[in-house]
Design an enzyme around this catalytic site. Structure first.
Site, PDB file in Angstrom:
ATOM      1  N   GLU A 141     -10.716   4.994  55.466  1.00 51.66           N
ATOM      2  CA  GLU A 141     -10.641   5.096  56.924  1.00 51.66           C
ATOM      3  C   GLU A 141      -9.220   5.405  57.395  1.00 51.66           C
ATOM      4  O   GLU A 141      -8.275   4.745  56.950  1.00 51.66           O
ATOM      5  CB  GLU A 141     -11.114   3.782  57.555  1.00 51.66           C
ATOM      6  N   GLY A 279      -7.397  -5.636  56.362  1.00 52.26           N
ATOM      7  CA  GLY A 279      -8.038  -6.918  56.101  1.00 52.26           C
ATOM      8  C   GLY A 279      -9.288  -6.706  55.264  1.00 52.26           C
ATOM      9  O   GLY A 279      -9.523  -7.405  54.281  1.00 52.26           O
ATOM     10  N   ALA A 280     -10.090  -5.712  55.656  1.00 52.11           N
ATOM     11  CA  ALA A 280     -11.329  -5.407  54.940  1.00 52.11           C
ATOM     12  C   ALA A 280     -11.864  -4.083  55.458  1.00 52.11           C
ATOM     13  O   ALA A 280     -11.386  -3.541  56.453  1.00 52.11           O
ATOM     14  CB  ALA A 280     -12.354  -6.523  55.141  1.00 52.11           C
ATOM     15  N   MET A 281     -12.907  -3.558  54.779  1.00 50.88           N
ATOM     16  CA  MET A 281     -13.520  -2.291  55.169  1.00 50.88           C
ATOM     17  C   MET A 281     -15.014  -2.362  54.942  1.00 50.88           C
ATOM     18  O   MET A 281     -15.478  -2.785  53.891  1.00 50.88           O
ATOM     19  CB  MET A 281     -12.911  -1.138  54.361  1.00 50.88           C
ATOM     20  N   GLU A 282     -15.762  -1.871  55.942  1.00 53.71           N
ATOM     21  CA  GLU A 282     -17.203  -2.093  56.026  1.00 53.71           C
ATOM     22  C   GLU A 282     -18.052  -1.093  55.263  1.00 53.71           C
ATOM     23  O   GLU A 282     -19.145  -0.734  55.710  1.00 53.71           O
ATOM     24  CB  GLU A 282     -17.616  -2.078  57.501  1.00 53.71           C
ATOM     25  N   ASN A 283     -17.624  -0.647  54.103  1.00 54.96           N
ATOM     26  CA  ASN A 283     -18.439   0.298  53.347  1.00 54.96           C
ATOM     27  C   ASN A 283     -19.836  -0.279  53.131  1.00 54.96           C
ATOM     28  O   ASN A 283     -19.980  -1.374  52.587  1.00 54.96           O
ATOM     29  CB  ASN A 283     -17.806   0.567  51.983  1.00 54.96           C
ATOM     30  N   HIS A 313     -17.315 -10.084  60.530  1.00 56.92           N
ATOM     31  CA  HIS A 313     -16.898  -8.856  61.219  1.00 56.92           C
ATOM     32  C   HIS A 313     -17.398  -7.635  60.441  1.00 56.92           C
ATOM     33  O   HIS A 313     -17.996  -6.714  61.011  1.00 56.92           O
ATOM     34  CB  HIS A 313     -15.367  -8.859  61.320  1.00 56.92           C
ATOM     35  N   GLU A 314     -17.174  -7.642  59.122  1.00 61.83           N
ATOM     36  CA  GLU A 314     -17.613  -6.498  58.310  1.00 61.83           C
ATOM     37  C   GLU A 314     -19.138  -6.414  58.259  1.00 61.83           C
ATOM     38  O   GLU A 314     -19.705  -5.314  58.245  1.00 61.83           O
ATOM     39  CB  GLU A 314     -17.040  -6.598  56.901  1.00 61.83           C
ATOM     40  N   HIS A 317     -20.564  -4.667  61.165  1.00 60.46           N
ATOM     41  CA  HIS A 317     -20.425  -3.214  61.045  1.00 60.46           C
ATOM     42  C   HIS A 317     -21.631  -2.553  60.375  1.00 60.46           C
ATOM     43  O   HIS A 317     -21.837  -1.343  60.548  1.00 60.46           O
ATOM     44  CB  HIS A 317     -19.187  -2.870  60.218  1.00 60.46           C
TER      45      HIS A 317
END
Length: 873
Positions: A141, A279-283, A313-314, A317
């Site tokens: 991203e 922090g993180a990624m919503e793959n 949060h993720e 998504h």
């Protein structure tokens, strides 16, 4: 590279021309384990490239037209379009592949050598210094999938994907779909239509734990979702996967209860990976997190709450962003604001962290309030011209302000109408792309309200309002009239309400009246909910109430605003803040006092005094830790220079008192120990830290574990009490990736001109360091106690930042431009130098100018705060 910075206009033109039917991506990662001599976490290089073969099938609405595909790669071996071999040298310019004479139906095959990354962008490669194991993961991203395979890199050209990966023997590979190893190749199930930026590959000898989520749907269907969680093998002893799975299952229950759309992506893996930029990624099906969420030492519940919030949060998504995706980055809020709000909403509604709204009010909103007063503030729905704009818009407005606005929206339309709107939105736009109007239309259907005016006020204008109570008492001592005054807050360094952002908004607020009881507690005795609209609103329901000692506008934190106080309320807080019994009300008051400090309306020394007098009575550990950070910032940035020495001594003495008074083994004890280390200024402070490290002195209940040892070592290094030998010895006892990052930070913190020159050169003049070690070096470089040592770097900063922006990846360039701005050289001369650079570089990339403008604004704010503080001295 020409064309690397894709514009919105180019994306719209390409989306009108093309639609994508599917990708097949084949990656050969067997080169990953080849290592150069001496390779490790200190920056030495390993193998450079891996093979990437992409087949993409797509349609064109205008046969004969031309377009382009995206790819950032060192070399392209072969390109074939509809069976025609194209010359890579003619069609590939380093970031784009020219596609001419397209047919109605097309097949593009690209064979490329793509680069392993050490910046956290694309295919990141990490070598664990503890055991030499190699780990890979991808992070894309907003637009770095093109560093791994050829594609059409924009969110509205969704497609299904099939990945296959060849990896070193003994490795496991994960992707968005379920994978299977057959004949030495990992092949993954085809995904649903998704955007390029949420495709993902994770590969290596990861420690992997599994579980299963089961649920019966309303139609009787049994839903079974395989769960997985992974981390580096070296972190496995610290990995509390059971708690990760607990929160995951609670979240899946919550979302299935509320969105009425079953989780759409099959499995649910969560990978905690090294040197992560976010922090993180919503793959979908494979969420990636920074591995710092695996706690190597004792942490407070605030850390566990923070991790749970990010997990949720993720998860949000999966629906808000993955299932339904914004058309272009203008509407980034359609995923990030919703995920931020739904993360807090589900945290409170589904997990043990039932006080999550306190953290939201105290921490997330502080981020939003700061961002919304910068010169770069923007509406929640932003104007994103290109990918560099998009990269910088993952900010406090898109996340925290957007989430705050959604909380206000729930108060405005009602929770049931909001959730029903979301359910219709998912069903109507599943696997598609949307704009602002698509969401507003379903909310109008479910709420019966006209969303146009609300949207214009809250989503399409920038700036934060301040709400101040006005209390008129009658002859009988009771409230004759209570009104709320609304103003447009000042932006940037303008002392008057902003002419740029004059919007006064409709607010649904609760106004609380507080008095002390016979036992001294400060408690609410009256409350009224009302709609504030315009410059002045009378709250008729509170007429006749007993005279309040404290009026709290926005009680219960229903809206997004800066709270102000009347003089009586402020006087009450100065003397009785610790007596306020409601933790959310107390958090709101602390946040308001911090905003007053940042706005140069409350002297920094007074805020520090409030923390020292009342911080020890704070029951919410997350709020306490935030108070520590704010007090530190107040001293470093907003206190008059002449008072800094006194203030530093008071902070250190107060932190030590609270450390000694805290309950043994408690979370406040740990928080005060960390704060004491950061506040240490006197020889006795450093002696105590050394004795705690050696074990010659102990504090009952305080476990000086490895992470706390590094916390104690940084101030010792920064003040000359821990040399290179001591830090090498500490690394020997913690010879891990985490230990290396800590050591690098401490090494850069030492008080020596030679050390500063070396740190500057390693970050600015070289690209030898990974993203994590760049961060660590910058964090150590700028120490508040070393302003004189840093003085030569103001001029150097302005001389190099344009070159850094041109030559380095955007992630590293952002670290350098933000992290090395001479904010500690807080003088009018530095402000003048910043203005001179801005005046001379009007044609610099807008994203670079934005970062410098933001830093300039923080500096100007600091100088105003120092003047306010000096005036009280």
């Amino acid at each position: 590279m020409p064309g690397e910075n894709l514009t919105r206009d180019e994306a719209r033109e390409r989306a009108a021309l093309l639609s994508v039917d599917g990708y097949e991506v084949s990656l050969d990662l067997r080169t990953a384990t080849g290592a150069s001599a001496g390779e490790g976490g200190d920056g030495a290089e390993g193998p450079h490239t891996f093979r990437s073969v992409t087949t993409v099938r797509f349609r064109c609405t205008e046969p004969g037209a031309s377009s382009f595909a995206d790819l950032i790669a060192p070399a392209v071996t072969a390109v074939s379009l509809n069976g025609r071999d194209l010359d890579p040298g003619e069609v590939f310019d380093g970031s784009r592949l020219l596609l001419e004479d397209l047919a109605a139906d097309n097949e593009l095959i690209v064979d490329a050598q793509c680069a392993y990354s050490r910046t956290g962008e694309g295919m990141h490669r990490f070598v664990d210094p503890e055991d030499g194991e190699v780990y890979l993961y991808t992070q894309y991203e907003p637009a770095d999938a093109r560093r791994v395979y050829a594609n059409f890199e924009q969110p509205d050209l969704k497609a299904p994907y099939r990945f296959e990966v060849r990896a070193p023997e003994g490795w496991t590979v994960w992707s968005n779909g379920v994978g299977e190893l057959t004949d030495g190749v990992w092949r993954f199930a085809e995904t649903k239509p998704i955007s390029t930026y949420i495709t993902c590959v994770v590969a290596g000898p990861y420690h992997y734990v599994t579980d299963t989520y089961e649920r019966e749907l309303p139609d009787g269907t049994k839903l079974e979702i395989p769960l997985g969680a992974m981390c580096r093998k070296a972190l496995a002893p610290h990995f509390d996967a059971d708690d990760v799975f607990l929160v995951t299952k609670q979240g899946l229950d919550f979302f299935h209860d509320h969105v009425d759309y079953p989780y759409p992506f099959g499995k649910y893996d969560q990978a905690f990976v090294p040197e992560y930029n976010l922090g993180a990624m919503e793959n979908p099906g494979l969420v990636t997190f920074r591995e710092e969420f695996i706690f190597r030492g004792k942490v407070t519940q605030a850390s566990y709450e923070g991790r749970a919030n990010v997990i949720l949060h993720e998860m949000a998504h999966m629906w808000f962003g993955d299932l339904v995706t914004m058309e272009w980055w203008d509407d980034l809020w359609l995923k990030e604001s919703f995920a931020d709000f739904m993360g807090a909403f589900s945290l409170v509604g589904a997990t043990r962290f039932t006080d999550g709204w306190i953290t939201f009010a105290n921490r997330r909103k502080a981020w939003a309030y700061r961002a919304d007063q910068l010169p770069s503030t923007h509406p929640v729905t932003a104007d994103i011209r290109d990918l560099q704009d998009a990269k910088l818009n993952f900010d406090g407005i898109t996340y925290a302000k957007g989430a705050s606005v959604l909380k206000q929206l729930v108060a405005y339309v009602g929770q049931d109408a909001f959730l029903e709107g979301a359910r219709r939105y998912f069903k109507r736009h599943a696997y598609g792309n949307t704009r602002l109007g698509d969401l507003l239309s379903v909310l109008e259907e479910t709420s019966g309200r006209d969303m146009t005016a609300w949207s214009r006020a809250w989503l399409q204008t920038a700036g934060v309002n301040s709400l101040t109570p006005q209390v008129l008492l009658g002859a009988d001592g009771r409230v004759e009239e209570l009104a709320v005054v609304q103003e447009a807050a000042a932006v940037s360094d303008q002392p008057t309400p902003s002419a740029e952002h004059p919007e006064l908004r409709p607010h649904r607020v609760a106004v609380g009246l507080y008095r002390r009881t016979s036992d001294g507690a400060l408690e609410r005795y009256a409350r009224a909910e009302t709609d504030v609209d315009g410059a002045r609103t009378v709250v008729a329901e509170l007429a006749g109430a007993e005279a309040p000692e404290l009026v709290l506008v926005n009680d219960d934190d229903l809206t997004y605003c800066k709270i102000r106080f009347d003089e009586t309320s402020l006087a009450t807080l100065r003397e009785h803040l610790g007596a306020l019994t409601d933790p959310l009300a107390r958090a709101l008051c602390w946040s308001a006092l911090w905003n007053l400090t940042r706005d140069a309306l409350l002297p920094a020394r007074e805020f520090v005094d409030l923390v020292l007098r009342f911080g020890g009575r704070e029951s919410d550990i997350g709020v306490l830790q935030m108070l520590h950070a704010w007090a530190e910032s107040a001293l470093v940035h907003y206190a008059a220079p002449a008072w800094r020495e006194t203030g530093g001594r008071l902070l250190a003495e107060g932190a030590r008192r609270e450390l000694e008074a805290a309950e043994p083994g408690s979370e406040p004890q740990l928080a005060w120990a960390r704060f004491f280390a950061r506040s240490a200024v006197a020889p006795g402070d450093f002696q105590l830290l050394q004795e705690l490290l050696s074990g010659t002195v102990t504090v009952e209940g305080l476990d000086v574990d490895q992470e706390l040892r590094w916390v104690f070592l940084e101030p010792l290094a920064a003040h000359g009490f821990a040399d290179e030998k001591a830090l090498a010895e500490e690394l020997a006892r913690d010879d891990t990736a985490s230990g290396k990052r800590h050591q690098v930070r401490c090494l850069a913190a030492r008080p020596s001109a030679e050390i500063k020159a070396r740190g500057w050169a390693r970050v600015v003049e070289s690209d030898e360091l990974s993203n994590a070690l760049v961060e660590a070096t910058i964090a150590g470089f700028a120490q508040p106690s070393q302003r004189e040592l840093l003085a030569p770097y103001a001029e150097k900063y302005f001389a190099v930042i344009e070159r850094v922006w041109e030559e380095r990846s955007i992630q590293i360039a952002m670290h350098v431009v933000r992290g090395l701005f001479p904010e500690l050289l807080d003088s009018p001369e530095t402000l003048d130098a910043t203005d001179a650079w801005l005046a001379a570089h009007e044609d610099a990339p807008p994203a670079l100018r934005r970062l410098v403008l933001e830093a300039r604004d923080d500096l100007a704010r600091a100088l105003r705060g120092q003047a306010c503080d000096a005036a009280t001295g």
